[in-house]
Motif scaffolding. Structure first.
Motif, mmCIF file in Angstrom:
data_model
loop_
_atom_site.group_PDB
_atom_site.id
_atom_site.type_symbol
_atom_site.label_atom_id
_atom_site.label_comp_id
_atom_site.label_asym_id
_atom_site.label_seq_id
_atom_site.Cartn_x
_atom_site.Cartn_y
_atom_site.Cartn_z
ATOM 1 N N ASN A 291 -26.456 36.714 16.147
ATOM 2 C CA ASN A 291 -26.346 35.375 15.561
ATOM 3 C C ASN A 291 -25.922 35.437 14.097
ATOM 4 O OD1 ASN A 291 -27.042 34.097 17.921
ATOM 5 N ND2 ASN A 291 -29.239 33.981 17.433
ATOM 6 N N ASN A 292 -26.490 36.403 13.373
ATOM 7 C CA ASN A 292 -26.136 36.568 11.963
ATOM 8 C C ASN A 292 -24.674 36.925 11.803
ATOM 9 O OD1 ASN A 292 -28.682 35.959 11.079
ATOM 10 N ND2 ASN A 292 -29.366 38.093 10.952
ATOM 11 N N LYS A 293 -24.213 37.845 12.679
ATOM 12 C CA LYS A 293 -22.802 38.243 12.626
ATOM 13 C C LYS A 293 -21.902 37.071 12.954
ATOM 14 C CE LYS A 293 -23.423 43.161 13.699
ATOM 15 N NZ LYS A 293 -23.133 44.228 14.693
ATOM 16 N N SER A 294 -22.291 36.296 13.953
ATOM 17 C CA SER A 294 -21.499 35.120 14.341
ATOM 18 C C SER A 294 -21.460 34.092 13.215
ATOM 19 C CB SER A 294 -22.090 34.488 15.609
ATOM 20 O OG SER A 294 -22.067 35.391 16.686
ATOM 21 N N GLY A 295 -22.635 33.893 12.595
ATOM 22 C CA GLY A 295 -22.706 32.927 11.495
ATOM 23 C C GLY A 295 -21.840 33.343 10.319
ATOM 24 N N LYS A 296 -21.893 34.619 9.971
ATOM 25 C CA LYS A 296 -21.084 35.122 8.861
ATOM 26 C C LYS A 296 -19.597 35.016 9.179
ATOM 27 C CE LYS A 296 -24.546 38.364 7.105
ATOM 28 N NZ LYS A 296 -24.882 39.792 6.883
ATOM 29 N N PHE A 297 -19.257 35.272 10.453
ATOM 30 C CA PHE A 297 -17.856 35.189 10.865
ATOM 31 C C PHE A 297 -17.342 33.748 10.756
ATOM 32 C CE2 PHE A 297 -14.606 34.635 14.180
ATOM 33 C CZ PHE A 297 -13.664 35.565 13.745
ATOM 34 N N LEU B 90 -18.560 31.401 8.844
ATOM 35 C CA LEU B 90 -18.504 31.053 7.424
ATOM 36 C C LEU B 90 -17.244 31.619 6.771
ATOM 37 C CD1 LEU B 90 -19.904 29.737 5.015
ATOM 38 C CD2 LEU B 90 -21.123 31.890 4.635
ATOM 39 N N LEU B 91 -16.901 32.847 7.147
ATOM 40 C CA LEU B 91 -15.696 33.473 6.619
ATOM 41 C C LEU B 91 -14.449 32.691 7.031
ATOM 42 C CD1 LEU B 91 -14.248 35.792 5.172
ATOM 43 C CD2 LEU B 91 -14.349 37.084 7.324
ATOM 44 N N ILE B 92 -14.410 32.280 8.313
ATOM 45 C CA ILE B 92 -13.266 31.499 8.808
ATOM 46 C C ILE B 92 -13.147 30.179 8.052
ATOM 47 C CG2 ILE B 92 -12.328 30.262 10.795
ATOM 48 C CD1 ILE B 92 -11.997 33.277 10.931
ATOM 49 N N ILE B 93 -14.282 29.525 7.831
ATOM 50 C CA ILE B 93 -14.282 28.245 7.099
ATOM 51 C C ILE B 93 -13.746 28.440 5.679
ATOM 52 C CG2 ILE B 93 -15.756 26.446 6.122
ATOM 53 C CD1 ILE B 93 -17.559 26.740 8.589
ATOM 54 N N CYS B 94 -14.204 29.502 5.013
ATOM 55 C CA CYS B 94 -13.748 29.785 3.641
ATOM 56 C C CYS B 94 -12.249 30.053 3.606
ATOM 57 C CB CYS B 94 -14.523 30.974 3.069
ATOM 58 S SG CYS B 94 -16.257 30.630 2.732
ATOM 59 N N LEU B 95 -11.772 30.843 4.573
ATOM 60 C CA LEU B 95 -10.339 31.158 4.621
ATOM 61 C C LEU B 95 -9.504 29.913 4.873
ATOM 62 C CD1 LEU B 95 -10.396 34.526 6.639
ATOM 63 C CD2 LEU B 95 -9.950 34.212 4.180
ATOM 64 N N VAL B 96 -9.992 29.072 5.775
ATOM 65 C CA VAL B 96 -9.276 27.816 6.052
ATOM 66 C C VAL B 96 -9.261 26.932 4.806
ATOM 67 C CG1 VAL B 96 -9.341 25.656 7.367
ATOM 68 C CG2 VAL B 96 -9.733 27.843 8.530
ATOM 69 N N PHE B 97 -10.408 26.861 4.119
ATOM 70 C CA PHE B 97 -10.510 26.048 2.905
ATOM 71 C C PHE B 97 -9.523 26.528 1.845
ATOM 72 C CE2 PHE B 97 -12.597 25.302 -1.252
ATOM 73 C CZ PHE B 97 -12.594 23.905 -1.237
ATOM 74 N N ILE B 98 -9.482 27.829 1.629
ATOM 75 C CA ILE B 98 -8.562 28.404 0.640
ATOM 76 C C ILE B 98 -7.118 28.166 1.056
ATOM 77 C CG2 ILE B 98 -7.762 30.557 -0.388
ATOM 78 C CD1 ILE B 98 -10.668 31.556 -0.216
ATOM 79 N N ALA B 99 -6.828 28.320 2.360
ATOM 80 C CA ALA B 99 -5.468 28.093 2.850
ATOM 81 C C ALA B 99 -5.033 26.655 2.625
ATOM 82 C CB ALA B 99 -5.386 28.450 4.327
ATOM 83 N N VAL B 100 -5.963 25.718 2.861
ATOM 84 C CA VAL B 100 -5.658 24.298 2.641
ATOM 85 C C VAL B 100 -5.353 24.034 1.170
ATOM 86 C CG1 VAL B 100 -6.653 21.973 2.644
ATOM 87 C CG2 VAL B 100 -6.948 23.468 4.624
ATOM 88 N N ILE B 101 -6.137 24.642 0.283
ATOM 89 C CA ILE B 101 -5.918 24.454 -1.153
ATOM 90 C C ILE B 101 -4.555 24.998 -1.571
ATOM 91 C CG2 ILE B 101 -6.701 25.185 -3.436
ATOM 92 C CD1 ILE B 101 -9.546 25.085 -2.358
ATOM 93 N N PHE B 102 -4.222 26.185 -1.086
ATOM 94 C CA PHE B 102 -2.932 26.771 -1.435
ATOM 95 C C PHE B 102 -1.786 25.932 -0.867
ATOM 96 C CE2 PHE B 102 -5.261 30.501 -2.740
ATOM 97 C CZ PHE B 102 -4.438 31.079 -3.688
#
Length: 251
Positions: free
Chosen positions: A14-20, A22-34
Motif C-alpha cells: 500500500n505504501n509503495k502504491s501510495g508513493k507511486f 503521489l509521484l504520478i500526480i506530481c509529474l502530471v502537475f509539473i507537466a501541466v505547469i510547463f
C-alpha cells in the motif's frame, strides 16, 4: 503452502502504491505547469521604477515573457545591484503561474554636492548614489563642504562630523514644510553655522537644535512677505522676541 498474507506485506504494498500515485500526480502537475508556460506569455508589471527602464529591471531580476516562473520561484536568487546605485530593493509578487509584479524601491536623493564640475547625489542613508549634471527639481544643493575623494555606493561622511545629520534634518524639514530650498550652506564645514536660501531670501538657522521650531517660525514669517522679497532672516536664536526680515537695501 499457507494462504495467509502478512499484514506487514500488505502495508508495504500500500505504501509503495501510495508513493507511486503521489509521484504520478506530481509529474502530471509539473507537466501541466510547463505546458501552461509554453503556450502562455508572462504578464510582467514593473512598479516603482523611475530611474531605470522596465527592460533594465527585467534583466536585473531575470524575468522575461517566456521565463518559467514556477522554476524561477523555486530557485533562490540574489539580485546583483552594484551597477544600479539608485535601486534600494526589488520584491517579486506572484499572482499566478504567468502573472507577476516586480516592485522596485528606488533610493531618494536628499541633496546635491558640487564636486569637480559635477554633483554628487546624496541619499538618505548618507551614501553617494551618482555623480552627474542631471539635477532633479526641488532638491537643495549643499555648499561649503570640502573632501578629497568619494566612492559611489559608499558613505561620504563619518558620524563624527555632524554634517550629514544636519543635511538630512534640514532636507526632511524642507519637505515637511514644503519649502523649495535652493541651497544649504555650511560655513567652513561647520554644522553650527547653517545658512539656507529660499528664492531671494537668505536664512541663518545656526545648528539643527530646535530646527522644527525654527522652520515653524520661518513658515509663519515668509507667508507674510510680499512675492519677490529679497533679504535675510536670522533664526539662530529662536528665543528672541521678534524674528524679523531684513531687506538687502535696508540701512
Amino acid at each position: 503452502m499457507s494462504n495467509v498474507i502478512s499484514m506487514e506485506k500488505v502495508r508495504k504494498r500500500n505504501n509503495k502504491s501510495g508513493k507511486f500515485v503521489l509521484l504520478i500526480i506530481c509529474l502530471v502537475f509539473i507537466a501541466v505547469i510547463f505546458a501552461f508556460q509554453l503556450i502562455n506569455v508572462n504578464i510582467i508589471t514593473v512598479i516603482g521604477n523611475k530611474i531605470y527602464s522596465e527592460e533594465i529591471i527585467k534583466n536585473v531580476v531575470g524575468i522575461h515573457e517566456k521565463t518559467n516562473l514556477f522554476v524561477y520561484k523555486l530557485a533562490s536568487k540574489d539580485f546583483v545591484l552594484e551597477e544600479y546605485p539608485y535601486i534600494e530593493n526589488i520584491d517579486i509578487k506572484y499572482h499566478s503561474f504567468n502573472n507577476v509584479d516586480i516592485v522596485v524601491t528606488e533610493k531618494s536623493i536628499i541633496s546635491y554636492i558640487p564636486y569637480m564640475g559635477k554633483y554628487l547625489c546624496l541619499s538618505k542613508d548618507g551614501t553617494v548614489i551618482d555623480y552627474t549634471n542631471d539635477l532633479q527639481k526641488n532638491i537643495p544643493i549643499v555648499h561649503g563642504l570640502s573632501f578629497d575623494h568619494f566612492v559611489i555606493g559608499d558613505k561620504l561622511f563619518n558620524d563624527e562630523t555632524g554634517i550629514f545629520k544636519a543635511i538630512l534634518e534640514t532636507s526632511l524639514k524642507m519637505k515637511k514644510f514644503d519649502f523649495k530650498i535652493d541651497y544649504i550652506d555650511f560655513n567652513y564645514n561647520d554644522p553650527e553655522q547653517i545658512v539656507i536660501k529660499i528664492d531671494k531670501i537668505s536664512i541663518s538657522i545656526g545648528n539643527i537644535i530646535n530646527i522644527n521650531r525654527k522652520f515653524e517660525l520661518l513658515k509663519e514669517l515668509i507667508t507674510k512677505l510680499p512675492e519677490g522679497a529679497e533679504g535675510t532672516i536670522d533664526l539662530t536664536d529662536i528665543n528672541k522676541k521678534n524674528i524679523i526680515f531684513t531687506p538687502y537695501n535696508s540701512k
